[in-house]
Design a protein around this motif. Structure first.
Motif, short mmCIF file in Angstrom:
data_model
loop_
_atom_site.label_atom_id
_atom_site.label_comp_id
_atom_site.label_asym_id
_atom_site.label_seq_id
_atom_site.Cartn_x
_atom_site.Cartn_y
_atom_site.Cartn_z
N ALA A 124 29.42 47.93 46.05
CA ALA A 124 29.02 48.22 47.42
C ALA A 124 29.84 49.42 47.87
CB ALA A 124 29.30 47.03 48.34
N GLY A 125 29.29 50.18 48.79
CA GLY A 125 30.02 51.37 49.22
C GLY A 125 29.67 51.76 50.64
N ILE A 126 30.63 52.44 51.28
CA ILE A 126 30.44 52.80 52.68
C ILE A 126 29.26 53.74 52.84
CG2 ILE A 126 31.55 53.81 54.68
CD1 ILE A 126 34.24 53.03 53.41
N PRO A 180 29.24 39.86 51.24
CA PRO A 180 29.46 40.38 49.88
C PRO A 180 29.86 41.85 49.85
CG PRO A 180 27.27 39.36 50.10
CD PRO A 180 27.86 39.43 51.47
N GLY A 181 29.13 42.67 50.60
CA GLY A 181 29.41 44.11 50.61
C GLY A 181 30.79 44.40 51.15
N ALA A 236 24.20 37.48 60.07
CA ALA A 236 24.91 38.76 59.91
C ALA A 236 26.12 38.58 59.01
CB ALA A 236 25.33 39.29 61.27
N PHE A 286 39.87 49.26 50.54
CA PHE A 286 40.84 49.32 51.63
C PHE A 286 42.19 48.71 51.23
CE2 PHE A 286 37.13 50.01 54.51
CZ PHE A 286 37.59 51.20 55.04
N ARG A 339 21.70 51.83 56.86
CA ARG A 339 21.72 51.55 58.29
C ARG A 339 20.92 52.60 59.05
NH1 ARG A 339 24.77 53.79 62.42
NH2 ARG A 339 25.01 52.51 64.27
N LEU A 345 34.56 51.40 59.27
CA LEU A 345 34.05 51.70 57.93
C LEU A 345 33.84 53.20 57.75
CD1 LEU A 345 31.29 49.18 56.80
CD2 LEU A 345 33.58 49.51 55.90
N TYR A 387 21.36 46.65 56.66
CA TYR A 387 20.39 45.99 57.55
C TYR A 387 21.12 45.21 58.64
CZ TYR A 387 17.44 42.03 58.97
OH TYR A 387 16.80 41.06 59.69
N ALA A 388 22.16 44.48 58.27
CA ALA A 388 22.90 43.70 59.26
C ALA A 388 23.49 44.61 60.33
CB ALA A 388 24.00 42.89 58.58
N PHE A 389 24.06 45.75 59.89
CA PHE A 389 24.66 46.67 60.87
C PHE A 389 23.60 47.28 61.78
CE2 PHE A 389 28.63 47.13 58.27
CZ PHE A 389 29.49 46.78 59.30
N PHE A 408 24.99 38.33 55.46
CA PHE A 408 24.53 39.58 54.87
C PHE A 408 25.67 40.57 54.63
CE2 PHE A 408 20.29 38.40 56.67
CZ PHE A 408 19.61 38.41 55.46
N LEU A 409 26.67 40.50 55.52
CA LEU A 409 27.77 41.47 55.42
C LEU A 409 28.81 41.06 54.40
CD1 LEU A 409 28.43 42.33 59.17
CD2 LEU A 409 27.59 43.87 57.41
N ILE A 413 25.95 51.83 52.63
CA ILE A 413 25.70 51.05 53.84
C ILE A 413 25.24 51.98 54.97
CG2 ILE A 413 26.80 49.64 55.61
CD1 ILE A 413 28.54 48.42 53.45
N MET A 465 21.70 44.75 52.22
CA MET A 465 22.01 43.61 53.08
C MET A 465 22.94 44.03 54.21
SD MET A 465 22.55 40.69 50.14
CE MET A 465 23.49 39.58 51.17
N ALA A 466 24.02 44.70 53.87
CA ALA A 466 25.01 45.07 54.88
C ALA A 466 24.44 46.12 55.84
CB ALA A 466 26.28 45.58 54.21
N LEU A 499 23.55 44.80 47.67
CA LEU A 499 24.63 44.57 48.63
C LEU A 499 24.58 45.55 49.81
CD1 LEU A 499 27.73 43.66 46.42
CD2 LEU A 499 25.93 42.23 47.34
N VAL A 504 33.63 43.46 48.76
CA VAL A 504 33.85 44.47 47.72
C VAL A 504 34.63 45.66 48.28
CG1 VAL A 504 32.69 46.21 46.30
CG2 VAL A 504 31.89 43.84 46.28
N ILE A 505 34.22 46.13 49.46
CA ILE A 505 34.85 47.33 50.02
C ILE A 505 36.31 47.05 50.41
CG2 ILE A 505 34.79 48.92 51.98
CD1 ILE A 505 31.71 48.72 51.78
#
Lengths: 300, 277
Positions: B150-152, A22-23, A16, A32, B159, B113, B96-98, A19-20, B155, B93-94, B90, A26-27
């Motif tokens: 990447a962007g909220i 890199p994204g 996890a 933020f 998800r 987020l 899917y993880a969430f 996978f998390l 994701i 990946m994120a 990106l 960036v965010i």
């Protein structure tokens, strides 16, 4: 909401993270952190000299905000932005809902074609259509005045007259955006079971009553979503006035985003620009909360 | 008698209104295309008309030869493709993880987020520019691509979709000894394809149409994207109506065609992402 069947194995937790990373990187780094930095920046007098050497910036506390509140240009931008949102949001929702009701009507033909047509402006490039509308609004050669005079209405200097310039941008915004909300409304309308209307008709309810008692209440979640997205989006109005009027005439189309851009990136008064950005943020938050409240109040 | 009138009046009314609405919606776009092929000066004549007296492509030739809008077209294409590619990877990946991987604090992190989704990007823009400046990324394509990589929203979209992947499927692959990366690559990505197509179209259109950030970060006109170049053109060529319309067509047409080709995926994505939560 969700039943936790078992905890993640260490391998899963590691995956996890992988996978998390890199994204989220960036965010956090490009969204933020700059937001937090923006707040700090707004408490300084960061300007062109600080751009050359950051040690030239001094902490000035709330003085940027205080200066804004007594600056007539900023207050004009604030007022224009609010007027644009208060006029643009409800009108867009109204046009979008009307279009959705028509497209969804049992009698309507070629629904797919009309849905696509109404949606087309949404995907067009804002700058390009703003350029097109500059000419559509031309007092003498423009299509709009041609149409108006054909049905016997007076011609208007849409972008040159400070009484009409903001309205002209509202009209462009409605044209550009209503299709998006129409799609959401159509989806919402299709989610309302036909049996409800049949039962209402058996009870002798007319069309208007069916609309008031069934359609509108069941459309409430869509309405909230559409209202919120429109409002948040419209508060950021920038490209239209940038391309069509540069904020004029007489600052009648100057918006908060445009002023932030000018202060921050034209005059490099970045502290002041950041303060404008944060006032905009605060106004959007307040508007969001109000919309939630109104919607909740309307439901009960 | 009255019943007979009513029988055809209602459908006629509904469809007439639809046709009127469609005509009003299409009029500016149709005029844009038509004016772009009019001989110079014809679009600024009274009364304004829709039909060119003769069709000419000289304004398009002008755009490419004299004003090098072909280069801006290339910039736009490169940036939109890069952002689309990065964000699909990106965000998938994120997302899917969430949705599918269990780790402590997952739901709390996701809620944080989501809160960020209501914050307009403009708020971050001034410090973002300073950050790019200190990284030496001002006036580079990377400076445009990175913040959108990447962007909220992306994701969130992935998800929502990934939640429908059955856990048993993933667990079975794990029992068979597949690594987490292999599971994502071979099992999850193909299953996510519909939502990734939606996300891809969304990001391509969004990047192609974006204006404020490229305007800020690309300072050199050889790097301008189409919208920035077009806005720049307004300053010098506002009187050349036909030329400006040709520029607008060049900017709008690619995304309009992309939308027409992919509209099912795109519209389904909007309604699904928008209404679920």
């Amino acid at each position: 909401m969700r039943v936790e069947t078992r905890r993640g194995t260490p391998a899963e937790v590691r995956a996890a993270l992988f996978f998390l990373a890199p994204g989220l990187f960036v965010i956090v780094v490009f969204f933020f952190l700059p937001i937090a930095a923006s707040f700090l920046l707004s408490a300084t007098d960061f300007d062109l000299y600080a751009l050359a050497d950051p040690s030239n910036a001094r902490v000035t506390g709330v003085s940027n905000y205080r200066a804004l509140l007594s600056d007539p240009v900023f207050l004009t931008a604030l007022k224009n932005t609010l007027v644009f949102v208060l006029l643009g949001s409800p009108l867009t929702v109204l046009v979008a809902l009307s279009a959705a009701l028509l497209v969804n009507a049992r009698l309507a033909r070629a629904k797919g074609f009309f849905r696509t047509t109404f949606f087309a402006p949404v995907v067009t490039t804002l700058v390009a259509v703003a350029v097109v509308f500059r000419y559509v609004y031309h007092p003498r050669f423009g299509l709009l005045n041609r149409g108006l005079t054909l049905i016997g209405l007076p011609a208007v200097d849409w972008l040159g007259d400070p009484r009409f310039s903001l309205l002209a941008i509202v009209l462009l915004a409605i044209w550009k955006n209503f299709g998006f909300s129409t799609i959401l409304f159509v989806a919402g309308l299709q989610g309302i079971p036909e049996s409800l209307y049949e039962a209402a008709r058996l009870d002798g309810a007319g069309r208007w009553q069916q609309f008031r008692r069934i359609t509108l209440p069941l459309l409430a979640p869509t309405m909230l979503l559409v209202g919120l997205t429109r409002t948040i989006d419209y508060f950021q109005l920038f490209a239209e006035p940038y391309v069509m009027t540069s904020g004029g005439p007489l600052n009648s189309t100057l918006t908060m985003s445009l002023l932030m851009y000018k202060e921050g990136f034209r005059f490099w008064n970045m502290g002041r620009g950041a303060a404008i950005a944060f006032v905009l943020f605060a106004v959007i938050l307040v508007a969001t909360v109000i919309q939630f409240r109104v919607q909740k109040g309307g439901e009960t | 008698m009255r019943r007979g009138v009513k029988r055809w009046a209602a459908p006629l009314g509904v469809n007439a209104l639809l046709v009127l609405g469609a005509a009003l919606t299409m009029a500016p776009l149709v005029w844009m295309v038509s004016a772009s092929v009019m001989p110079t000066g014809e679009a600024s004549s009274f009364p304004p008309g829709f039909i060119p007296s003769r069709i000419t492509f000289e304004h398009y030739r002008d755009l490419f030869q004299r004003l090098s809008l072909g280069r801006a077209f290339g910039s736009s294409l490169l940036l939109a493709s890069s952002v689309t590619f990065c964000s699909v990877i990106l965000n998938s990946m994120a997302g899917y993880a969430f949705a599918k991987l269990r780790f402590p604090g997952r739901d709390r992190l996701f809620r944080v987020l989501l809160l960020g989704m209501v914050i307009p990007v403009q708020i971050a823009m001034l410090p973002l520019f300073l950050l790019m400046r200190s990284l030496g990324l001002v006036n580079t394509y990377l400076g445009v691509i990175l913040p959108s990589a990447a962007g909220i929203f992306g994701i969130f979209l992935v998800r929502q979709f990934a939640r429908s992947i059955p856990d048993e499927l993933l667990d079975a692959a794990r029992v068979d000894g597949a690594s987490e990366w292999l599971i994502y690559r071979r099992l999850v990505l193909p299953l996510l394809k519909p939502v990734l197509v939606t996300l891809g179209v969304f990001m391509f259109l969004g990047t192609w149409n974006d204006f404020l950030w490229p305007l800020v970060v690309l300072t050199d006109d050889t790097k301008y994207t189409l919208p920035v170049a077009l806005a720049n053109l307004v300053g010098e060529h506002a009187q050349d109506t036909e030329l400006m319309m040709a520029g607008s067509v060049l900017t709008v047409l690619p995304v309009l065609l992309l939308f027409l080709a992919m509209q099912r995926a795109y519209i389904e994505g909007i309604t699904a992402g928008g209404l679920k939560e």
